[in-house]
Design a protein around this motif. Structure first.
Motif, PDB file in Angstrom:
ATOM      1  N   GLU A  75       0.797  -1.220   0.000  1.00 16.37           N
ATOM      2  CA  GLU A  75       0.000   0.000   0.000  1.00 16.37           C
ATOM      3  C   GLU A  75       0.835   1.278   0.000  1.00 16.37           C
ATOM      4  O   GLU A  75       0.280   2.379   0.104  1.00 16.37           O
ATOM      5  CB  GLU A  75      -0.948   0.022   1.193  1.00 16.37           C
ATOM      6  CG  GLU A  75      -0.255   0.207   2.534  1.00 16.37           C
ATOM      7  CD  GLU A  75      -1.215   0.578   3.643  1.00 16.37           C
ATOM      8  OE1 GLU A  75      -2.304   1.090   3.340  1.00 16.37           O
ATOM      9  OE2 GLU A  75      -0.862   0.366   4.816  1.00 16.37           O
ATOM     10  N   VAL A  76       2.148   1.159  -0.131  1.00 16.81           N
ATOM     11  CA  VAL A  76       3.015   2.332  -0.106  1.00 16.81           C
ATOM     12  C   VAL A  76       2.618   3.382  -1.152  1.00 16.81           C
ATOM     13  O   VAL A  76       2.602   4.583  -0.856  1.00 16.81           O
ATOM     14  CB  VAL A  76       4.491   1.914  -0.271  1.00 16.81           C
ATOM     15  CG1 VAL A  76       5.385   3.123  -0.522  1.00 16.81           C
ATOM     16  CG2 VAL A  76       4.960   1.178   0.986  1.00 16.81           C
ATOM     17  N   PRO A  77       2.281   3.000  -2.410  1.00 15.75           N
ATOM     18  CA  PRO A  77       1.861   4.026  -3.381  1.00 15.75           C
ATOM     19  C   PRO A  77       0.653   4.827  -2.920  1.00 15.75           C
ATOM     20  O   PRO A  77       0.577   6.035  -3.170  1.00 15.75           O
ATOM     21  CB  PRO A  77       1.551   3.214  -4.638  1.00 15.75           C
ATOM     22  CG  PRO A  77       2.375   1.980  -4.498  1.00 15.75           C
ATOM     23  CD  PRO A  77       2.378   1.672  -3.045  1.00 15.75           C
ATOM     24  N   PHE A  78      -0.294   4.176  -2.229  1.00 21.18           N
ATOM     25  CA  PHE A  78      -1.465   4.890  -1.735  1.00 21.18           C
ATOM     26  C   PHE A  78      -1.088   5.830  -0.593  1.00 21.18           C
ATOM     27  O   PHE A  78      -1.682   6.899  -0.439  1.00 21.18           O
ATOM     28  CB  PHE A  78      -2.525   3.892  -1.270  1.00 21.18           C
ATOM     29  CG  PHE A  78      -3.014   2.984  -2.354  1.00 21.18           C
ATOM     30  CD1 PHE A  78      -3.986   3.397  -3.249  1.00 21.18           C
ATOM     31  CD2 PHE A  78      -2.477   1.723  -2.508  1.00 21.18           C
ATOM     32  CE1 PHE A  78      -4.430   2.566  -4.255  1.00 21.18           C
ATOM     33  CE2 PHE A  78      -2.908   0.878  -3.516  1.00 21.18           C
ATOM     34  CZ  PHE A  78      -3.891   1.302  -4.391  1.00 21.18           C
ATOM     35  N   ALA A  80       1.766   7.402  -0.397  1.00 22.96           N
ATOM     36  CA  ALA A  80       2.366   8.571  -1.052  1.00 22.96           C
ATOM     37  C   ALA A  80       1.289   9.522  -1.575  1.00 22.96           C
ATOM     38  O   ALA A  80       1.409  10.745  -1.461  1.00 22.96           O
ATOM     39  CB  ALA A  80       3.278   8.119  -2.182  1.00 22.96           C
ATOM     40  N   PHE A  81       0.231   8.959  -2.145  1.00 24.22           N
ATOM     41  CA  PHE A  81      -0.869   9.802  -2.631  1.00 24.22           C
ATOM     42  C   PHE A  81      -1.552  10.528  -1.483  1.00 24.22           C
ATOM     43  O   PHE A  81      -1.866  11.718  -1.588  1.00 24.22           O
ATOM     44  CB  PHE A  81      -1.889   8.936  -3.382  1.00 24.22           C
ATOM     45  CG  PHE A  81      -3.153   9.647  -3.739  1.00 24.22           C
ATOM     46  CD1 PHE A  81      -3.178  10.561  -4.778  1.00 24.22           C
ATOM     47  CD2 PHE A  81      -4.321   9.419  -3.024  1.00 24.22           C
ATOM     48  CE1 PHE A  81      -4.360  11.228  -5.109  1.00 24.22           C
ATOM     49  CE2 PHE A  81      -5.492  10.076  -3.343  1.00 24.22           C
ATOM     50  CZ  PHE A  81      -5.507  10.977  -4.386  1.00 24.22           C
TER      51      PHE A  81
END
Length: 255
Positions: A75-78, A80-81
């Motif tokens: 879930e790291v990309p989420f 960052a968002f």
């Protein structure tokens, strides 16, 4: 459905969570996620209570925290968002350490992080206690369209096969001195992707012909029937029911 297929998320164990029928666990996780998403974001304490509930399930399943946390990195990309939302959202502003942040953006970031993390955590717990073969059986028991179950089954079975084919093609390129260093090599990589698609398509044709020759009629056979008792449904339903109590309390607290 064929033989089992191990995956990196699954952790072998003999806890009662592992032994619950897969369709019970699928229904429980789905209901839990729906309850979490329905919780008002202002009820901050409620999300902490949900985390405690997941921790209790993880403890009962004997799943180490390190195992769960390492698998939740997806879930790291989420994250960052969500971190960007307080900076780009409009509306009322507040000063935090000398930085102007949007109040609505802060609430939105918290909403995404809290609900997303809990959803990912519940999914990782499900995958850690249920083999892929059992998950497919559970989807069948929950009356998911058979075609979708078959597509998922073939993706699981042949994903590693296609990855191995791509790995061999990469080794073949490197053995001939090729190494992608810039845009001018994109053409070679595009041809590799095209060749991989053709090989995968041809393999799929051969597999389909082999299945038809062995009596395949469009429906995969179920080798064993998994039935759930009332006690097992009650055990699986304890998590979403407890979460529902927390959610309703959260709504009363907010209103």
């Amino acid at each position: 459905m064929g033989a089992g297929h191990a995956h990196a998320l699954y952790r072998h164990g003999h806890s009662f969570v592992h032994t619950l029928p897969p369709h019970c666990k699928l229904a429980a996780v789905f209901a839990f996620v729906v309850v979490v998403v329905s919780t008002p974001r202002e009820a901050v304490w409620a999300f902490a209570a949900y985390a405690v509930l997941l921790g209790v399930v993880a403890r009962a399943a004997r799943i180490p925290a390190r195992h769960l946390l390492s698998r939740m990195l997806v879930e790291v990309p989420f994250v960052a968002f969500a971190v960007l939302m307080p900076f780009v959202a409009e509306g009322e502003r507040v000063q935090v350490a000398g930085v102007s942040l949007s109040v609505s953006g802060l609430w939105g970031a918290f909403n995404i992080l809290a609900k997303g993390t809990l959803g990912v955590g519940a999914s990782v717990l499900l995958a850690s206690t249920t083999e892929l073969r059992e998950l497919l059986h559970g989807l069948q028991k929950l009356r998911l369209p058979p075609l979708l179950v078959q597509i998922a089954s073939f993706m699981i079975r042949y994903g590693d096969v296609i990855a191995g084919e791509l790995r061999r093609m990469s080794i073949a390129r490197r053995s001939r001195g090729f190494e992608a260093r810039g845009v001018r090599h994109w053409g070679v990589l595009a041809k590799t992707a095209g060749a991989l698609f053709i090989r995968s398509y041809e393999r799929g044709e051969r597999v389909h012909l082999a299945m038809v020759s062995r009596g395949y009629t469009g429906v995969m056979p179920v080798l064993d029937e998994v039935r759930a008792s009332r006690e097992q449904w009650m055990c699986a339903g304890a998590l979403p029911l407890a979460a529902l109590v927390v959610c309703l309390t959260g709504w009363v607290w907010v209103l």
